[in-house]
Design a protein around this motif. Structure first.
Motif, PDB file in Angstrom:
ATOM      1  N   ILE A  85       0.850  -1.190   0.000  1.00 17.33           N
ATOM      2  CA  ILE A  85       0.000   0.000   0.000  1.00 17.33           C
ATOM      3  C   ILE A  85       0.882   1.235   0.000  1.00 17.33           C
ATOM      4  CG2 ILE A  85      -1.790   1.304   1.206  1.00 17.33           C
ATOM      5  CD1 ILE A  85      -2.735  -1.269   2.477  1.00 17.33           C
ATOM      6  N   VAL A  86       0.854   1.975  -1.096  1.00 21.16           N
ATOM      7  CA  VAL A  86       1.466   3.300  -1.141  1.00 21.16           C
ATOM      8  C   VAL A  86       0.421   4.279  -0.618  1.00 21.16           C
ATOM      9  CG1 VAL A  86       2.483   5.080  -2.600  1.00 21.16           C
ATOM     10  CG2 VAL A  86       2.891   2.658  -3.103  1.00 21.16           C
ATOM     11  N   VAL A  87       0.798   5.097   0.343  1.00 22.90           N
ATOM     12  CA  VAL A  87      -0.150   5.952   1.042  1.00 22.90           C
ATOM     13  C   VAL A  87       0.107   7.409   0.678  1.00 22.90           C
ATOM     14  CG1 VAL A  87      -1.041   6.634   3.310  1.00 22.90           C
ATOM     15  CG2 VAL A  87      -0.213   4.302   2.945  1.00 22.90           C
ATOM     16  N   THR A  88      -0.930   8.128   0.305  1.00 17.77           N
ATOM     17  CA  THR A  88      -0.776   9.558   0.093  1.00 17.77           C
ATOM     18  C   THR A  88      -0.601  10.239   1.453  1.00 17.77           C
ATOM     19  OG1 THR A  88      -3.122  10.142   0.267  1.00 17.77           O
ATOM     20  CG2 THR A  88      -2.311   9.420  -1.889  1.00 17.77           C
ATOM     21  N   LEU A  89      -0.121  11.467   1.426  1.00 15.26           N
ATOM     22  CA  LEU A  89       0.114  12.177   2.679  1.00 15.26           C
ATOM     23  C   LEU A  89      -1.162  12.309   3.502  1.00 15.26           C
ATOM     24  CD1 LEU A  89       2.112  13.676   4.458  1.00 15.26           C
ATOM     25  CD2 LEU A  89       1.700  15.734   3.107  1.00 15.26           C
TER      26      LEU A  89
END
Length: 576
Positions: free
Chosen positions: A229-233
């Motif tokens: 999971i790449v998470v946005t800020l």
């Protein structure tokens, strides 16, 4: 007893659960502020600048999910609201702005302070009207509130100074009926999505703030698909904690593991994100996007299938249609790379880093004056913050250090100007957070440029004894602009800030001020600040030459940085 237009407005706000209105008093709104004064259950928060009022209202709205309200009087007062209102609009925060207007007979006469509010606020608002008659009340008030809440945006009501005191016939009462409904895509679209996903060994999830109500469902999906999971800020507060699939952020503030997880995937599943930076999306993979707002589908990158619906309901409906993935190679590779990068970052942030052989050699180049490294500040705050702390961050390097070194725990919250990218947002948003949640710790990561832009509203925090902790990354620079110039091959120019002792300034304004100049003083200073009641400003002198390396460095950026450093070395020092 008959009610005036202003009294009806204020009664309607109370009926909608509004407890605070932020603003600066002024003649056209005197009937409104007087009605607030005489009404139980609602308080006027007198800011020193209307921009602060709008940022504070937007912050309260984002944290509570309810309507935030700000006010500014005729002309300049209304204009000053704009920046904070644009931030609310781009953050999808429901905010009502009450603006003053000149008396009705003077409209269109170029009267003193007159501006065309209907034109001024057209771009930023989902609803924008001027009340010209008591006969329009309470319907216009209801429409404004319903529009802000249902469309998650800014509504503006302008009130001429001679209309507010006029009486409304009958027994007016503001009633709001709109309750946003959650939707789920059709079975046909869900089946199509499952067909695209099934059989893919390398799936990566990009999750944002729109998935905040779908945490368990998204984690379950990641586990089934073996997907990093790449998470946005804006998604950090939801996905940072207890997440074995987490690989951090991408973009300029991101890390190599997140970049690789995106570039190596066969299928990208975007959930509740409108991540705006097109250059950081991968080229080639199949893309499925889930978003509650149809206009978000496909506007950042090419999308093969869009699913419009509530994130939690959509993921829950999609999950039974998926076969899962037995191969964990893609996930394990990404997580291992992220953990290795993270350990290295924490090593850089250690207080004694510059005294170790490698750190000492590095400091000769980028920290010859032995200032405190900003990474150390962020890591120390992370260790000392309460489990329910609310963080705000100024745009720029303050956000970079928070994103990399503050690992959010369950219950912690995060605010910033992450879509508009405004300066000076952290302190005003902290004021809104502290009024909405007076019993919670509120920590603002302030850049020295951002803080000093709206410095006067430290007095607001003092006046209302708001327990905000302002952590100032005082590098005497507009740090992000300096980095941007250098990456472009330009020498630093116009970024130097000759600051005073900001802790002493805070003391003079009635807040507690703590100045930290040595790495060994950092933990003590922060602990003292967090233990103190009321507002505290911690002025930390940080290294102006600190470089934030993005997850992927392009050759042109590296070359530009090298050229800029040569130019800075050769030019005269009195440049700024």
């Amino acid at each position: 007893m008959a009610k005036t237009v202003s009294e009806t407005l204020v009664d309607g706000l109370v009926g909608c659960g509004i407890t605070h209105v932020y603003g600066v008093v002024g003649d056209a709104l005197n009937s409104v502020t007087d009605a607030i004064r005489r009404t139980d259950g609602i308080d006027w928060i007198a800011t020193r600048h209307e921009e602060v009022a709008a940022f504070a209202a937007g912050a309260a709205a984002q944290l509570t999910g309810r309507l935030g309200v700000c006010a500014g009087t005729v002309g300049p007062g209304a204009i000053h609201l704009l920046n904070g209102l644009y931030d609310a609009a781009k953050s999808h925060a429901p905010v009502l702005a009450i603006t003053g207007q000149v008396p009705l007979p003077e409209l269109g006469s170029n009267y003193f302070q007159e501006v065309d509010n209907d034109h001024l606020f057209r771009d930023v608002s989902v609803f924008n009207r001027t009340i010209t008659s008591p006969g329009q009340v309470p319907q216009l008030i209801e429409q404004a509130i319903e529009a802000a809440v249902s469309r998650r945006g800014v509504a503006v009501l302008s009130l001429p100074g001679d209309v507010g005191p006029q009486q409304v016939s009958g027994k007016p009462k503001v009633r709001v009926f709109n309750e946003p409904a959650a939707s789920v895509p059709s079975d046909k679209l869900l089946d199509q999505a499952a067909k695209l996903i099934n059989g893919r060994d390398r799936v990566t999830i990009l999750a944002g703030a729109g998935a905040s109500g779908a945490r368990d469902a998204v984690l379950g999906l990641a586990g089934s698909l073996a997907a990093p999971i790449v998470v946005t800020l804006k998604g950090k507060e939801t996905f940072d904690w207890d997440n074995p699939y987490q690989v951090g952020q991408t973009g300029l503030i991101g890390n190599p593991a997140a970049v690789a997880a995106l570039e190596d995937c066969e299928l990208l599943l975007m959930i509740g994100t409108d991540f705006p930076y097109r250059d950081w999306y991968p080229e080639g993979p199949t893309v499925v996007q889930i978003d509650a707002v149809s206009e978000h589908i496909g506007r950042r990158t090419r999308v093969d299938l869009g699913l419009v619906g509530d994130a939690a309901l959509t993921v829950e409906a999609l999950a039974p249609r998926l076969r899962g993935n037995e191969s964990r190679r893609h996930l394990d590779k990404a997580v291992k790379a992220f953990r290795k990068w993270h350990v290295g970052q924490e090593r850089l942030a250690a207080p004694d880093h510059d005294r170790e052989p490698v750190g000492e050699l590095r400091s000769l180049v980028d920290n010859p004056d032995h200032h405190i490294r900003p990474e150390s500040v962020a890591l120390a705050v992370n260790e000392l913050a309460d489990d329910t702390a609310i963080f705000t961050a100024d745009t720029g390097m303050s956000t970079v250090w928070l994103s990399r070194f503050v690992q959010f725990r369950q219950g912690q919250r995060l605010l910033g100007s992450f879509n508009l990218g405004s300066m000076a947002n952290a302190m005003p948003q902290a004021i809104g957070a502290a009024t909405a949640f007076p019993d919670r710790q509120v920590i603002a990561f302030c850049g020295d440029g951002g803080l000093t832009m709206l410095l006067g509203d430290i007095l607001t925090a003092v006046r209302y004894r708001l327990p905000v902790k302002l952590i100032v990354f005082d590098n005497h620079r507009l740090g992000m602009v300096k980095l941007e110039q250098e990456q472009a091959g330009l020498p630093e120019f116009g970024t130097v800030l000759p600051n005073p002792d900001l802790a002493a300034v805070a003391e003079a304004m009635g807040a507690k001020g703590i100045r930290v100049t040595e790495p060994g003083e950092l933990h003590k200073g922060l602990a003292e600040a967090f233990a103190a009641d009321g507002p505290v400003l911690v002025d930390v002198l940080t290294n102006p030459e600190e470089v934030s390396v993005p997850g992927k460095v392009l050759p042109g950026q590296a070359w530009g940085f090298a050229i800029a450093k040569v130019k800075e070395t050769l030019r005269p020092q009195a440049h700024d």
